[in-house]
Design a protein around this motif. Structure first.
Motif, PDB file in Angstrom:
ATOM      1  N   ILE A 141       0.870  -1.173   0.000  1.00 14.47           N
ATOM      2  CA  ILE A 141       0.000   0.000   0.000  1.00 14.47           C
ATOM      3  C   ILE A 141       0.910   1.227   0.000  1.00 14.47           C
ATOM      4  O   ILE A 141       1.631   1.476   0.979  1.00 14.47           O
ATOM      5  N   LEU A 142       0.901   1.980  -1.083  1.00 18.82           N
ATOM      6  CA  LEU A 142       1.807   3.116  -1.241  1.00 18.82           C
ATOM      7  C   LEU A 142       1.060   4.431  -1.078  1.00 18.82           C
ATOM      8  O   LEU A 142      -0.081   4.575  -1.507  1.00 18.82           O
ATOM      9  N   ASN A 143       1.748   5.374  -0.476  1.00 16.29           N
ATOM     10  CA  ASN A 143       1.159   6.694  -0.305  1.00 16.29           C
ATOM     11  C   ASN A 143       2.237   7.767  -0.426  1.00 16.29           C
ATOM     12  O   ASN A 143       3.416   7.520  -0.174  1.00 16.29           O
ATOM     13  N   PHE A 144       1.817   8.952  -0.847  1.00 10.31           N
ATOM     14  CA  PHE A 144       2.720  10.091  -0.960  1.00 10.31           C
ATOM     15  C   PHE A 144       3.006  10.657   0.429  1.00 10.31           C
ATOM     16  O   PHE A 144       2.084  10.863   1.220  1.00 10.31           O
ATOM     17  N   SER A 145       4.248  10.916   0.726  1.00  8.67           N
ATOM     18  CA  SER A 145       4.613  11.505   2.021  1.00  8.67           C
ATOM     19  C   SER A 145       3.890  12.840   2.195  1.00  8.67           C
ATOM     20  O   SER A 145       3.926  13.698   1.312  1.00  8.67           O
ATOM     21  N   PHE A 147       0.640  13.211   2.390  1.00 12.65           N
ATOM     22  CA  PHE A 147      -0.734  13.174   1.895  1.00 12.65           C
ATOM     23  C   PHE A 147      -1.608  12.506   2.952  1.00 12.65           C
ATOM     24  O   PHE A 147      -1.525  11.294   3.180  1.00 12.65           O
ATOM     25  N   LEU A 148      -2.465  13.294   3.609  1.00 13.20           N
ATOM     26  CA  LEU A 148      -3.209  12.830   4.772  1.00 13.20           C
ATOM     27  C   LEU A 148      -4.613  12.336   4.435  1.00 13.20           C
ATOM     28  O   LEU A 148      -5.330  11.901   5.335  1.00 13.20           O
ATOM     29  N   ASP A 149      -4.995  12.396   3.168  1.00 17.50           N
ATOM     30  CA  ASP A 149      -6.369  12.052   2.792  1.00 17.50           C
ATOM     31  C   ASP A 149      -6.533  10.599   2.348  1.00 17.50           C
ATOM     32  O   ASP A 149      -7.581  10.230   1.817  1.00 17.50           O
ATOM     33  N   PHE A 150      -5.507   9.793   2.566  1.00 14.29           N
ATOM     34  CA  PHE A 150      -5.566   8.375   2.226  1.00 14.29           C
ATOM     35  C   PHE A 150      -5.115   7.602   3.460  1.00 14.29           C
ATOM     36  O   PHE A 150      -3.952   7.648   3.853  1.00 14.29           O
ATOM     37  N   HIS A 151      -6.057   6.906   4.090  1.00 11.54           N
ATOM     38  CA  HIS A 151      -5.797   6.272   5.381  1.00 11.54           C
ATOM     39  C   HIS A 151      -5.339   4.828   5.179  1.00 11.54           C
ATOM     40  O   HIS A 151      -6.128   3.879   5.171  1.00 11.54           O
ATOM     41  N   THR A 152      -4.045   4.697   5.034  1.00 16.51           N
ATOM     42  CA  THR A 152      -3.457   3.405   4.672  1.00 16.51           C
ATOM     43  C   THR A 152      -3.675   2.333   5.734  1.00 16.51           C
ATOM     44  O   THR A 152      -3.832   1.155   5.402  1.00 16.51           O
ATOM     45  N   VAL A 219      -0.175  -3.706  -6.232  1.00 15.36           N
ATOM     46  CA  VAL A 219       0.084  -2.363  -5.720  1.00 15.36           C
ATOM     47  C   VAL A 219      -1.249  -1.661  -5.463  1.00 15.36           C
ATOM     48  O   VAL A 219      -2.144  -1.678  -6.318  1.00 15.36           O
ATOM     49  N   ILE A 220      -1.380  -1.046  -4.280  1.00 12.27           N
ATOM     50  CA  ILE A 220      -2.583  -0.283  -3.935  1.00 12.27           C
ATOM     51  C   ILE A 220      -2.184   1.172  -3.760  1.00 12.27           C
ATOM     52  O   ILE A 220      -1.258   1.490  -3.001  1.00 12.27           O
ATOM     53  N   LEU A 221      -2.889   2.068  -4.479  1.00 11.33           N
ATOM     54  CA  LEU A 221      -2.591   3.497  -4.479  1.00 11.33           C
ATOM     55  C   LEU A 221      -3.870   4.311  -4.316  1.00 11.33           C
ATOM     56  O   LEU A 221      -4.957   3.832  -4.665  1.00 11.33           O
ATOM     57  N   PRO A 222      -3.757   5.542  -3.829  1.00 14.81           N
ATOM     58  CA  PRO A 222      -4.927   6.426  -3.819  1.00 14.81           C
ATOM     59  C   PRO A 222      -5.264   6.872  -5.238  1.00 14.81           C
ATOM     60  O   PRO A 222      -4.378   7.022  -6.086  1.00 14.81           O
ATOM     61  N   ALA A 223      -6.542   7.110  -5.500  1.00 18.25           N
ATOM     62  CA  ALA A 223      -7.002   7.510  -6.837  1.00 18.25           C
ATOM     63  C   ALA A 223      -6.803   9.008  -7.024  1.00 18.25           C
ATOM     64  O   ALA A 223      -7.724   9.807  -6.881  1.00 18.25           O
ATOM     65  N   VAL A 224      -5.565   9.378  -7.364  1.00 15.30           N
ATOM     66  CA  VAL A 224      -5.202  10.789  -7.516  1.00 15.30           C
ATOM     67  C   VAL A 224      -4.607  11.045  -8.894  1.00 15.30           C
ATOM     68  O   VAL A 224      -3.722  11.879  -9.053  1.00 15.30           O
ATOM     69  N   PHE A 225      -5.116  10.349  -9.891  1.00 14.53           N
ATOM     70  CA  PHE A 225      -4.538  10.434 -11.230  1.00 14.53           C
ATOM     71  C   PHE A 225      -5.622  10.767 -12.259  1.00 14.53           C
ATOM     72  O   PHE A 225      -6.715  10.202 -12.229  1.00 14.53           O
ATOM     73  N   GLY A 226      -5.295  11.682 -13.183  1.00  9.45           N
ATOM     74  CA  GLY A 226      -6.195  11.966 -14.290  1.00  9.45           C
ATOM     75  C   GLY A 226      -7.288  12.949 -13.960  1.00  9.45           C
ATOM     76  O   GLY A 226      -8.467  12.632 -14.107  1.00  9.45           O
ATOM     77  N   LEU A 227      -6.923  14.148 -13.529  1.00  8.65           N
ATOM     78  CA  LEU A 227      -7.929  15.159 -13.226  1.00  8.65           C
ATOM     79  C   LEU A 227      -8.579  15.675 -14.508  1.00  8.65           C
ATOM     80  O   LEU A 227      -9.802  15.769 -14.598  1.00  8.65           O
ATOM     81  N   PHE A 228      -7.750  16.012 -15.486  1.00  9.37           N
ATOM     82  CA  PHE A 228      -8.255  16.515 -16.761  1.00  9.37           C
ATOM     83  C   PHE A 228      -8.006  15.538 -17.906  1.00  9.37           C
ATOM     84  O   PHE A 228      -8.629  15.644 -18.956  1.00  9.37           O
ATOM     85  N   ASN A 229      -7.095  14.614 -17.706  1.00  4.02           N
ATOM     86  CA  ASN A 229      -6.678  13.683 -18.761  1.00  4.02           C
ATOM     87  C   ASN A 229      -7.055  12.262 -18.357  1.00  4.02           C
ATOM     88  O   ASN A 229      -6.436  11.677 -17.461  1.00  4.02           O
ATOM     89  N   LYS A 230      -8.051  11.704 -19.018  1.00  6.75           N
ATOM     90  CA  LYS A 230      -8.528  10.371 -18.647  1.00  6.75           C
ATOM     91  C   LYS A 230      -7.526   9.273 -18.980  1.00  6.75           C
ATOM     92  O   LYS A 230      -7.653   8.140 -18.501  1.00  6.75           O
ATOM     93  N   ASN A 231      -6.506   9.577 -19.789  1.00 12.98           N
ATOM     94  CA  ASN A 231      -5.546   8.555 -20.206  1.00 12.98           C
ATOM     95  C   ASN A 231      -4.421   8.337 -19.200  1.00 12.98           C
ATOM     96  O   ASN A 231      -3.628   7.405 -19.361  1.00 12.98           O
ATOM     97  N   VAL A 232      -4.323   9.179 -18.177  1.00 13.34           N
ATOM     98  CA  VAL A 232      -3.220   9.070 -17.224  1.00 13.34           C
ATOM     99  C   VAL A 232      -3.234   7.724 -16.507  1.00 13.34           C
ATOM    100  O   VAL A 232      -2.192   7.089 -16.322  1.00 13.34           O
ATOM    101  N   VAL A 233      -4.411   7.273 -16.083  1.00 16.45           N
ATOM    102  CA  VAL A 233      -4.492   6.014 -15.335  1.00 16.45           C
ATOM    103  C   VAL A 233      -4.052   4.840 -16.206  1.00 16.45           C
ATOM    104  O   VAL A 233      -3.267   3.985 -15.775  1.00 16.45           O
TER     105      VAL A 233
END
Length: 414
Positions: A141-145, A147-152, A219-233
């Motif tokens: 379970i990976l998280n950005f240092s 980043f408090l909005d993902f409770h691992t 790998v488990i990650l928070p869903a923080v990808f692709g705000l304007f670009n749907k292809n990022v994920v």
């Protein structure tokens, strides 16, 4: 200003209805007061998750047993089944790829590590067919240092129930140093913007993930990808050499904001007019018809239409207002299907089915709003401002919003 249709409310319900009408060549406008509940989107749209406290496997079968006052029953079981097939196609035309079937709920993993039944899930997220199993036994379970909005730890604790051996790891990247110094800036949308800007950050991130995931199956990650670009994920998944499971973070939701953006873009590309940040203050009624509405931003300029749709939401969006003295619809004073005695609004046991959750604007069989018991001929009601369901208890909120909106659009188009 004159339109064929004006929709009051710019959330999921209003946008769905507007797109459906605009696709049929109607000149439409949406008046939206601001941020909608789509910004709290978890990645899935629920149809019917629970009934009488029991999980629902086949929503189309289960809705047959709902009370006659429920929005699904009022639309009609056959109509709901047909519209449930149409809904993901409409979303797909807006650039949002959802998968799922109305006759068989699938499951998604929540941020609490629990499998939840649902109807349609955005293709960013992983769908599971079984509730009590997790396909992998060793997860990182990976998280950005910072980043408090993902409770691992909640995720890790939930995975123990599936006999999953998991490990939590935090990591830093130079691209996030500036926003990490201020916790209020280390939000999911700001992280997503970094990855939207180009390949370099995504490539560096993928390399870190591959390194940190050595010896793990998933790998488990928070869903923080692709705000304007749907292809990022999809791009990220192609760069990571392990299966990737994304989990929602605390709102604002990146996939939710993207969904709002794409739905609004689709509506406007079809010729629709979207009035953002405007409030409808009153309407003009003549001979049981709504002929115009007046908004805060437009002052004396009337917005006129042949048909209107009220999709203003429930208590959260102030589509219905409750005070100590009364319960009311704030724009036209429409009839409310709810008890006038405020002592009956709540059950003293917090986790019981709360009566007020079933309250909403009264309508006739064609979903036309009532005032003093009489239908307003050209004012229709859709979404959570309707009464008859406890969407929170049932897991039916998005389904009611989308399917009643499509049904109302069909009433207008007849």
């Amino acid at each position: 200003m004159k339109f064929d249709n004006i929709i009051i409310g710019g959330g999921l319900s209003g946008l769905t209805c507007g797109i459906k009408l605009a696709e049929q060549g109607k000149k439409c406008a949406i008046v939206s007061s601001g941020q909608s509940a789509i910004h709290f989107f978890s990645g899935s749209f629920d149809f019917l998750g629970k009934l009488n406290g029991q999980e629902v496997k086949n929503p189309l079968e289960a809705i047959k047993t709902l009370p006659d006052s429920h929005p699904y029953q009022r639309v009609g079981v056959e109509n709901i089944a047909r519209l449930a097939v149409e809904a993901p196609l409409l979303l797909n035309r807006a650039g949002l790829s959802f998968l799922g079937k109305a006759d068989q709920n699938h499951f998604v993993l929540t941020p609490m590590g629990i499998m939840k039944p649902t109807w349609l899930t955005l293709d960013d997220f992983t769908r599971f067919e079984q509730k009590n199993t997790f396909p992998w036994k060793k997860a990182v379970i990976l998280n950005f240092s910072g980043f408090l909005d993902f409770h691992t730890l909640f995720v890790q604790d939930g995975l123990k129930k599936f006999d999953v051996d998991s490990q939590v790891k935090n990591f830093a990247m130079k691209e996030f140093e500036a926003i990490r110094r201020n916790p209020s800036e280390m939000r999911s949308t700001n992280i997503a913007k970094v990855f939207d800007q180009g390949e370099d950050a995504l490539n560096e991130f993928a390399e870190k993930v591959n390194l940190l995931s050595e010896g793990f199956e998933v790998v488990i990650l928070p869903a923080v990808f692709g705000l304007f670009n749907k292809n990022v994920v999809a791009n990220l998944k192609s760069k990571i050499n392990k299966p990737l499971v994304l989990l929602p973070a605390i709102p604002p939701s990146v996939p939710g904001i993207r969904s709002q953006i794409f739905l609004r873009k689709r509506f406007e590309e079809l010729g629709g007019t979207y009035f953002l940040g405007d409030n409808v203050e009153e309407g003009t009624l003549e001979n049981n018809r709504l002929v115009a509405i007046h908004t805060k931003n437009h002052g004396d300029i009337k917005l006129e239409a042949d048909h209107f749709v009220l999709a203003s939401g429930s208590f959260y969006s102030k589509g219905i207002v409750a005070t100590r003295e009364k319960l009311y619809e704030p724009i036209l004073g429409l009839d409310i299907d709810g008890d006038t005695d405020n002592e009956k609004w709540l059950d003293e046991k917090f986790f019981n089915d709360q009566p007020y959750m079933h309250y909403g604007v009264k309508t006739d069989s064609h979903f036309r709003a009532l005032i003093n018991g009489q239908p307003i001929e050209n004012l229709y009601v859709a979404g959570s401002v309707l009464g008859g369901a406890n969407a929170l208890k049932e897991g039916s909120g998005a389904g009611i919003s989308v399917l009643t909106s499509l049904h109302v659009a069909e009433q207008i188009l007849k």
